[in-house]
Design an enzyme around this catalytic site. Structure first.
Site, PDB file in Angstrom:
ATOM      1  N   ARG A  15       0.833  -1.210   0.000  1.00  0.00           N
ATOM      2  CA  ARG A  15       0.000   0.000   0.000  1.00  0.00           C
ATOM      3  C   ARG A  15       0.872   1.267   0.000  1.00  0.00           C
ATOM      4  NH1 ARG A  15      -0.427   4.713   2.517  1.00  0.00           N
ATOM      5  NH2 ARG A  15       0.064   3.686   4.482  1.00  0.00           N
ATOM      6  N   ASP A  16       1.512   1.547   1.121  1.00  0.00           N
ATOM      7  CA  ASP A  16       2.299   2.784   1.207  1.00  0.00           C
ATOM      8  C   ASP A  16       3.408   2.757   0.158  1.00  0.00           C
ATOM      9  OD1 ASP A  16       3.447   5.169   2.066  1.00  0.00           O
ATOM     10  OD2 ASP A  16       3.399   4.646   4.174  1.00  0.00           O
ATOM     11  N   CYS A 244       4.345   9.226   0.261  1.00  0.00           N
ATOM     12  CA  CYS A 244       2.955   9.650   0.098  1.00  0.00           C
ATOM     13  C   CYS A 244       2.907  10.635  -1.062  1.00  0.00           C
ATOM     14  CB  CYS A 244       2.461  10.310   1.379  1.00  0.00           C
ATOM     15  SG  CYS A 244       0.813  11.001   1.203  1.00  0.00           S
TER      16      CYS A 244
HETATM   17  P1  HMG Z   1     -13.004  14.338  -2.199  1.00  0.00           P
HETATM   18  O1  HMG Z   1     -12.767  14.737  -3.609  1.00  0.00           O
HETATM   19  O2  HMG Z   1     -13.057  15.407  -1.173  1.00  0.00           O
HETATM   20  O3  HMG Z   1     -14.276  13.396  -2.037  1.00  0.00           O
HETATM   21  O4  HMG Z   1     -11.852  13.318  -1.825  1.00  0.00           O
HETATM   22  P2  HMG Z   1     -15.797  13.658  -2.317  1.00  0.00           P
HETATM   23  O5  HMG Z   1     -16.514  12.919  -1.241  1.00  0.00           O
HETATM   24  O6  HMG Z   1     -16.067  15.098  -2.536  1.00  0.00           O
HETATM   25  O7  HMG Z   1     -16.018  12.867  -3.704  1.00  0.00           O
HETATM   26  C1  HMG Z   1     -15.461  13.321  -4.938  1.00  0.00           C
HETATM   27  C2  HMG Z   1     -15.392  12.149  -5.906  1.00  0.00           C
HETATM   28  O8  HMG Z   1     -14.534  11.133  -5.391  1.00  0.00           O
HETATM   29  C3  HMG Z   1     -16.726  11.482  -6.154  1.00  0.00           C
HETATM   30  O9  HMG Z   1     -16.712  10.958  -7.488  1.00  0.00           O
HETATM   31  C4  HMG Z   1     -16.700  10.310  -5.181  1.00  0.00           C
HETATM   32  O10 HMG Z   1     -17.539   9.266  -5.575  1.00  0.00           O
HETATM   33  C5  HMG Z   1     -15.257   9.904  -5.261  1.00  0.00           C
HETATM   34  P3  HMG Z   1     -17.388  11.719  -8.731  1.00  0.00           P
HETATM   35  O11 HMG Z   1     -18.826  11.871  -8.321  1.00  0.00           O
HETATM   36  O12 HMG Z   1     -16.659  13.020  -8.824  1.00  0.00           O
HETATM   37  O13 HMG Z   1     -17.115  10.796  -9.877  1.00  0.00           O
HETATM   38  N1  HMG Z   1     -14.800   9.242  -4.033  1.00  0.00           N
HETATM   39  C6  HMG Z   1     -14.249   8.015  -3.987  1.00  0.00           C
HETATM   40  N2  HMG Z   1     -13.944   7.136  -4.961  1.00  0.00           N
HETATM   41  C7  HMG Z   1     -13.392   5.965  -4.560  1.00  0.00           C
HETATM   42  N3  HMG Z   1     -13.123   5.650  -3.260  1.00  0.00           N
HETATM   43  C8  HMG Z   1     -13.397   6.523  -2.277  1.00  0.00           C
HETATM   44  C9  HMG Z   1     -13.991   7.761  -2.637  1.00  0.00           C
HETATM   45  N4  HMG Z   1     -14.400   8.820  -1.918  1.00  0.00           N
HETATM   46  C10 HMG Z   1     -14.894   9.719  -2.777  1.00  0.00           C
HETATM   47  N5  HMG Z   1     -13.134   6.206  -1.027  1.00  0.00           N
HETATM   48  C11 HMG Z   1     -10.862  11.551  -0.582  1.00  0.00           C
HETATM   49  C12 HMG Z   1     -11.708  12.798  -0.526  1.00  0.00           C
HETATM   50  C13 HMG Z   1     -10.476  11.165   0.844  1.00  0.00           C
HETATM   51  C14 HMG Z   1     -11.636  10.409  -1.226  1.00  0.00           C
HETATM   52  C15 HMG Z   1      -9.606  11.857  -1.430  1.00  0.00           C
HETATM   53  O14 HMG Z   1      -9.005  12.992  -0.921  1.00  0.00           O
HETATM   54  C16 HMG Z   1      -8.634  10.728  -1.473  1.00  0.00           C
HETATM   55  O15 HMG Z   1      -8.891   9.663  -2.032  1.00  0.00           O
HETATM   56  N6  HMG Z   1      -7.447  10.920  -0.909  1.00  0.00           N
HETATM   57  C17 HMG Z   1      -6.458   9.836  -0.900  1.00  0.00           C
HETATM   58  C18 HMG Z   1      -5.315  10.213  -0.127  1.00  0.00           C
HETATM   59  C19 HMG Z   1      -4.362   9.058  -0.016  1.00  0.00           C
HETATM   60  O16 HMG Z   1      -4.665   7.906  -0.318  1.00  0.00           O
HETATM   61  N7  HMG Z   1      -3.149   9.393   0.446  1.00  0.00           N
HETATM   62  C20 HMG Z   1      -2.155   8.412   0.662  1.00  0.00           C
HETATM   63  C21 HMG Z   1      -2.467   7.535   1.835  1.00  0.00           C
HETATM   64  S1  HMG Z   1      -2.174   8.318   3.404  1.00  0.00           S
HETATM   65  C22 HMG Z   1      -0.494   8.055   3.696  1.00  0.00           C
HETATM   66  O17 HMG Z   1       0.214   7.589   2.840  1.00  0.00           O
HETATM   67  C23 HMG Z   1       0.016   8.360   5.060  1.00  0.00           C
HETATM   68  C24 HMG Z   1       0.256   7.101   5.920  1.00  0.00           C
HETATM   69  O18 HMG Z   1       1.152   6.208   5.277  1.00  0.00           O
HETATM   70  C25 HMG Z   1       0.844   7.521   7.250  1.00  0.00           C
HETATM   71  C26 HMG Z   1       2.022   8.490   7.055  1.00  0.00           C
HETATM   72  O19 HMG Z   1       3.067   8.102   6.552  1.00  0.00           O
HETATM   73  O20 HMG Z   1       1.802   9.649   7.402  1.00  0.00           O
HETATM   74  C27 HMG Z   1      -1.059   6.356   6.194  1.00  0.00           C
HETATM   75 MG    MG Z   2       3.292   6.414   5.257  1.00  0.00          MG
END
Ligand code: HMG
Ligand code: MG
Length: 306
Positions: A15-16, A244
């Site tokens: 994943r990450d 990320c």
């Molecule tokens: P948004 O645009 O604010 O969401 O995104 P929304 O609710 O306004 O929806 C907009 C569109 O996205 C819609 O589709 C939804 O259906 C779709 P449209 O009508 O425009 O076609 N949508 C989704 N589609 C699939 N799966 C979903 C989903 N939710 C909405 N779950 C959202 C908000 C959170 C979804 C977006 O910002 C996002 O996906 N962000 C991903 C961020 C991410 O994955 N970052 C990396 C992981 S975190 C990380 O790496 C840190 C960690 O390792 C710890 C560390 O190291 O710090 C964990």
């Molecule tokens: Mg991370």
């Protein structure tokens, strides 16, 4: 110095690690990585994330990957679910294909919360609350991840009080386990200990894990500093994959191989076969066309070639 006798490592590489890759990685390769990690003795693997494919295209095959893995008894499979849409997608499968654990991920920094999940910290907690409730109601364990607990790419240094606040909010909505993440790898041992102390205000030591990116080469030191406090659970990434997409310049998680080498050298059990783990890291690195980002892997492979 009293250190834990056993440590649990969660390999977050699939994943990450892979979420940040520029080149496409097939579901088949991802599944192959999960299988090799479980064969190497990993007891928990973070398989994928149910996030928006527009935001993170590499995870668009989440359902295919979850469906394609052959599960090994005793191994836990976790996935990221930032909202109800993601949670519903994660359980839109026969029960035996559900994740054992879901992860809601927030940030101790407002700016990072906005960039990563498009909402404020307060809004993120409102979004997570029904996800946590629905998961627990279905018997799925809930982990929380706290990003930017020591530093943020947009706001700079983060005060431990912010971490304490976020940990309290996560606890308040029923998150069972909390990960303290140094997303951009800027932390040094004493700063990481401060973030852990802040988290300990709300969670017991058995419900806390460390998640250290290795951008500045501090992750093993930060792991040792955490062990000294009694933390015994860590997220690591085979071959040091990772980063990320919303934290520019941050490199991968600390390599699982390097952490296992350190722990075994200290007489701490992990249940992991380092040789098999090295082979898993080579497998994914070959698929990506580069060398594993792990010093222990390199040293041991050089010796093997001997
Ligand atoms: P948004 O645009 O604010 O969401 O995104 P929304 O609710 O306004 O929806 C907009 C569109 O996205 C819609 O589709 C939804 O259906 C779709 P449209 O009508 O425009 O076609 N949508 C989704 N589609 C699939 N799966 C979903 C989903 N939710 C909405 N779950 C959202 C908000 C959170 C979804 C977006 O910002 C996002 O996906 N962000 C991903 C961020 C991410 O994955 N970052 C990396 C992981 S975190 C990380 O790496 C840190 C960690 O390792 C710890 C560390 O190291 O710090 C964990
Ligand atoms: Mg991370």
């Amino acid at each position: 110095m009293k250190l834990p006798a056993k440590v649990k490592l969660v390999d977050v590489g699939p994943r990450d690690g892979l979420q940040n890759e520029k080149q496409p990685v097939s579901a088949e390769i991802k599944i192959g990585l999960v299988h090799r990690l479980q064969d190497a003795g990993l007891k928990e693997i973070e398989v994928t994330s149910f996030v928006s494919p527009k935001w993170v295209p590499q995870m668009a095959d989440n359902a295919e990957v979850m469906h394609g893995i052959t599960r090994k008894p005793g191994v836990r499979y976790s996935v990221l679910t930032p909202n109800m849409k993601g949670f519903e997608a994660a359980i839109a499968a026969p029960r035996e294909e559900w994740p054992d654990e879901i992860v809601v991920f927030g940030a101790a920094s407002e700016a990072f919360s906005q960039k990563n999940i498009n909402c404020s910290i307060a809004e993120s907690i409102e979004r997570f609350a029904p996800v946590v409730a629905a998961a627990r109601e279905k018997g799925i364990y809930v982990r929380g991840a706290m990003s930017c607990t020591v530093g943020c790419p947009y706001e700079g240094e983060i005060d431990p009080s912010r971490v304490e606040m976020l940990a309290g909010l996560m606890k308040g909505i029923g998150v069972q386990h909390i990960g303290v993440a140094d997303t951009i790898g800027v932390g040094t041992p004493v700063k990481v200990q401060r973030a852990l102390e802040a988290t300990l205000k709300h969670y017991g030591i058995d419900d806390i894990s460390g998640h250290f990116h290795d951008t500045y080469g501090q992750a093993l030191g930060n792991t040792l500093a955490s062990l000294e406090m009694g933390v015994w659970q860590f997220d690591t990434s085979s071959a040091g994959l990772g980063g990320c997409p919303y934290a520019k310049g941050a490199t991968g998680n600390v390599a699982t191989e390097d952490v296992v080498y350190m722990l075994h050298g200290m007489g701490i059990e992990t249940g992991i076969d380092l040789d098999k783990l090295i082979d898993a890291g080579v497998y994914i690195s070959e698929a990506l066309g580069r060398e594993p980002n792990s010093r222990a892997s390199k040293a041991i492979r050089t010796k093997r070639a001997g």
